[in-house]
Design a protein around this motif. Structure first.
Motif, PDB file in Angstrom:
ATOM      1  N   GLY A  50      41.104  40.611  43.956  1.00 16.51           N
ATOM      2  CA  GLY A  50      40.933  40.623  42.505  1.00 16.51           C
ATOM      3  C   GLY A  50      39.614  40.051  42.038  1.00 16.51           C
ATOM      4  N   ARG A  51      39.041  39.152  42.809  1.00 15.16           N
ATOM      5  CA  ARG A  51      37.773  38.551  42.389  1.00 15.16           C
ATOM      6  C   ARG A  51      36.661  39.597  42.351  1.00 15.16           C
ATOM      7  N   ALA A  52      36.718  40.547  43.297  1.00 12.38           N
ATOM      8  CA  ALA A  52      35.689  41.581  43.359  1.00 12.38           C
ATOM      9  C   ALA A  52      36.088  42.858  42.640  1.00 12.38           C
ATOM     10  N   PHE A  53      37.413  43.067  42.450  1.00 12.75           N
ATOM     11  CA  PHE A  53      37.837  44.350  41.895  1.00 12.75           C
ATOM     12  C   PHE A  53      38.680  44.222  40.627  1.00 12.75           C
ATOM     13  N   ASP A  54      39.927  43.740  40.741  1.00 11.02           N
ATOM     14  CA  ASP A  54      40.864  43.801  39.608  1.00 11.02           C
ATOM     15  C   ASP A  54      40.358  43.062  38.370  1.00 11.02           C
ATOM     16  N   ILE A  55      39.933  41.819  38.548  1.00 12.16           N
ATOM     17  CA  ILE A  55      39.535  41.024  37.382  1.00 12.16           C
ATOM     18  C   ILE A  55      38.284  41.590  36.712  1.00 12.16           C
TER      19      ILE A  55
ATOM     20  N   ILE B 259      36.376  45.238  27.391  1.00 10.95           N
ATOM     21  CA  ILE B 259      35.196  45.256  26.518  1.00 10.95           C
ATOM     22  C   ILE B 259      34.920  46.675  26.038  1.00 10.95           C
ATOM     23  N   ALA B 260      35.035  47.649  26.951  1.00  8.42           N
ATOM     24  CA  ALA B 260      34.752  49.042  26.603  1.00  8.42           C
ATOM     25  C   ALA B 260      35.708  49.573  25.538  1.00  8.42           C
ATOM     26  N   LEU B 261      36.946  49.080  25.562  1.00  5.43           N
ATOM     27  CA  LEU B 261      37.969  49.572  24.639  1.00  5.43           C
ATOM     28  C   LEU B 261      38.174  48.662  23.424  1.00  5.43           C
ATOM     29  N   GLY B 262      37.340  47.635  23.318  1.00  5.29           N
ATOM     30  CA  GLY B 262      37.417  46.760  22.153  1.00  5.29           C
ATOM     31  C   GLY B 262      38.571  45.784  22.186  1.00  5.29           C
ATOM     32  N   VAL B 263      38.993  45.402  23.392  1.00  2.00           N
ATOM     33  CA  VAL B 263      40.076  44.430  23.550  1.00  2.00           C
ATOM     34  C   VAL B 263      39.458  43.100  23.976  1.00  2.00           C
ATOM     35  N   LYS B 264      39.671  42.061  23.194  1.00  4.82           N
ATOM     36  CA  LYS B 264      39.028  40.777  23.473  1.00  4.82           C
ATOM     37  C   LYS B 264      39.841  39.964  24.476  1.00  4.82           C
ATOM     38  N   PRO B 265      39.219  39.528  25.595  1.00  7.14           N
ATOM     39  CA  PRO B 265      39.910  38.653  26.546  1.00  7.14           C
ATOM     40  C   PRO B 265      40.314  37.342  25.876  1.00  7.14           C
ATOM     41  N   THR B 266      41.455  36.814  26.273  1.00  4.66           N
ATOM     42  CA  THR B 266      41.980  35.600  25.644  1.00  4.66           C
ATOM     43  C   THR B 266      41.787  34.350  26.483  1.00  4.66           C
ATOM     44  N   VAL B 267      41.581  34.521  27.788  1.00  6.19           N
ATOM     45  CA  VAL B 267      41.357  33.374  28.671  1.00  6.19           C
ATOM     46  C   VAL B 267      40.226  33.700  29.627  1.00  6.19           C
ATOM     47  N   GLU B 268      39.602  32.658  30.162  1.00  6.74           N
ATOM     48  CA  GLU B 268      38.575  32.844  31.181  1.00  6.74           C
ATOM     49  C   GLU B 268      39.214  32.603  32.541  1.00  6.74           C
ATOM     50  N   ILE B 269      39.529  33.690  33.211  1.00  6.13           N
ATOM     51  CA  ILE B 269      40.143  33.569  34.531  1.00  6.13           C
ATOM     52  C   ILE B 269      39.084  33.079  35.503  1.00  6.13           C
TER      53      ILE B 269
ATOM     54  N   LYS C 268      37.306  24.331  43.703  1.00  7.40           N
ATOM     55  CA  LYS C 268      36.283  24.094  42.672  1.00  7.40           C
ATOM     56  C   LYS C 268      36.706  24.639  41.311  1.00  7.40           C
ATOM     57  N   GLN C 269      37.940  25.129  41.234  1.00  4.28           N
ATOM     58  CA  GLN C 269      38.437  25.709  39.994  1.00  4.28           C
ATOM     59  C   GLN C 269      39.252  24.691  39.192  1.00  4.28           C
ATOM     60  N   THR C 270      39.381  25.011  37.915  1.00  5.45           N
ATOM     61  CA  THR C 270      40.336  24.312  37.055  1.00  5.45           C
ATOM     62  C   THR C 270      41.199  25.395  36.398  1.00  5.45           C
ATOM     63  N   ALA C 271      42.298  24.998  35.831  1.00  7.62           N
ATOM     64  CA  ALA C 271      43.198  25.978  35.218  1.00  7.62           C
ATOM     65  C   ALA C 271      42.499  26.719  34.073  1.00  7.62           C
ATOM     66  N   PRO C 272      42.748  28.021  33.961  1.00  7.78           N
ATOM     67  CA  PRO C 272      43.614  28.827  34.818  1.00  7.78           C
ATOM     68  C   PRO C 272      42.952  29.186  36.148  1.00  7.78           C
ATOM     69  N   TYR C 273      43.663  28.887  37.230  1.00  5.28           N
ATOM     70  CA  TYR C 273      43.173  29.177  38.574  1.00  5.28           C
ATOM     71  C   TYR C 273      43.269  30.675  38.865  1.00  5.28           C
ATOM     72  N   HIS C 274      42.461  31.106  39.826  1.00  6.74           N
ATOM     73  CA  HIS C 274      42.590  32.474  40.346  1.00  6.74           C
ATOM     74  C   HIS C 274      42.605  32.403  41.871  1.00  6.74           C
ATOM     75  N   VAL C 275      43.757  32.700  42.447  1.00 11.06           N
ATOM     76  CA  VAL C 275      43.898  32.718  43.897  1.00 11.06           C
ATOM     77  C   VAL C 275      43.777  34.163  44.358  1.00 11.06           C
ATOM     78  N   ASP C 276      42.693  34.458  45.065  1.00  7.91           N
ATOM     79  CA  ASP C 276      42.481  35.796  45.613  1.00  7.91           C
ATOM     80  C   ASP C 276      42.937  35.765  47.069  1.00  7.91           C
ATOM     81  N   ILE C 277      44.081  36.387  47.331  1.00  4.46           N
ATOM     82  CA  ILE C 277      44.670  36.343  48.662  1.00  4.46           C
ATOM     83  C   ILE C 277      43.750  36.958  49.719  1.00  4.46           C
ATOM     84  N   PHE C 278      43.029  38.012  49.342  1.00  2.00           N
ATOM     85  CA  PHE C 278      42.071  38.614  50.273  1.00  2.00           C
ATOM     86  C   PHE C 278      41.019  37.595  50.685  1.00  2.00           C
ATOM     87  N   ASP C 279      40.479  36.891  49.717  1.00  2.00           N
ATOM     88  CA  ASP C 279      39.463  35.878  49.998  1.00  2.00           C
ATOM     89  C   ASP C 279      40.030  34.750  50.864  1.00  2.00           C
TER      90      ASP C 279
END
Length: 211
Positions: free
Chosen positions: A88-93, A101-111, A119-130
Motif C-alpha cells: 500500500g505504501r507504493a500502490f494503494d495509498i 484529488i482528481a475527483l474533488g474528494v478531500k482526504p480527511t487524515v494523513e496516513i 518512526k510513525q505516529t498515529a494513524p500508523y500504516h503497516v505495509d505487510i509487503f514492506d
C-alpha cells in the motif's frame, strides 16, 4: 487501537493498454475494507447500478461510483489509528490520494508516509509487503501469493489475480472482482496477524496496548 485493513482493484482508462497500475491513467473499481475490532468488512465496487447491494459471510458489497467509494473511505478513515495494506505504501495509498484529488474528494487524515513503523505516529500504516520483505533487503521480494503459501493462509490468487481485473471489468463481472477484492483483504488480515504476533516492533505493540 482501531485497525482498518484495505485493498483496491484498478483498471486503466485505456483498457487496451496495461496502465491500470498508474493512478494518473487509471481508476479504482473496487475498494475492500475490514475492521478487525468489530469483525466487519465492506467492499465498495463500481458497477454502474445505483444502490445495488449483496452480502456473504464476510462482507457487505455496495455499489458506488468511484467518487462515492472514495468519499465513503475518507469519511470512515477518521475512526482508525492503524491502516494495514499489502504494498500500500507504493500502490494503494498513493492511488487513493491521487484519485481523490482528481475527483474533488478531500482526504480527511494523513496516513503515515514514513516507511518504518517505528518512526510513525498515529494513524500508523503497516505495509505487510514492506515488513515481510524487511524493507526491501531480502533478495527476492515476496508476493501476496507466496506469503500465503508460506504461512498456510488461504491464497486468493488461486481463484483470480490482479491481471484478470481488466478482463472481468470489460465482461461486466464486477461482483466477481468485488469478491476477489474481499478475499485479498482476508489474506492480508491473516498475514497482519502473523506479523503482529511475531515481528511487530515493541514500540508499536506498546502503542496498541496503551490505546
Amino acid at each position: 487501537m482501531s485497525t482498518l485493513l484495505l485493498d483496491i482493484e484498478t483498471v486503466g482508462f485505456d483498457t487496451a493498454n496495461t496502465d491500470s497500475l498508474s493512478p494518473y491513467k487509471g481508476q479504482i473499481v473496487s475498494l475492500a475494507l475490514y475492521d478487525t475490532k468489530r469483525d466487519l468488512g465492506v467492499v465498495y465496487y463500481v458497477s454502474g447500478k445505483a444502490d445495488e447491494e449483496f452480502s456473504d459471510d464476510s462482507f457487505v458489497y455496495k455499489s458506488r461510483t468511484e467518487k462515492q467509494l472514495l468519499e465513503d473511505f475518507w469519511a470512515s478513515a477518521t475512526d482508525y489509528e492503524v491502516f494495514v495494506s499489502f504494498n500500500g505504501r507504493a500502490f494503494d495509498i498513493p492511488f487513493i490520494y491521487i484519485r481523490s484529488i482528481a475527483l474533488g474528494v478531500k482526504p480527511t487524515v494523513e496516513i503515515a508516509r514514513s516507511r518504518y513503523v517505528t518512526k510513525q505516529t498515529a494513524p500508523y500504516h503497516v505495509d505487510i509487503f514492506d515488513e515481510f520483505s524487511f524493507h526491501g533487503v531480502v533478495n527476492k521480494k515476496p508476493s501476496l501469493s507466496s506469503l500465503c503459501d508460506a504461512f498456510g493462509v488461504q491464497n486468493p490468487k488461486l481463484f483470480m489475480s490482479g491481471e484478470d481485473i481488466t478482463e472481468f471489468f470489460l465482461a461486466k463481472k464486477i461482483d466477481q472482482i468485488a469478491k476477489y477484492n474481499g478475499q485479498d483483504v482476508q489474506a492480508i488480515t491473516a498475514l497482519y496477524d502473523k506479523w503482529l504476533h511475531n515481528l511487530a516492533p515493541k514500540s508499536f505493540i506498546n502503542a496498541l496496548e496503551l490505546s
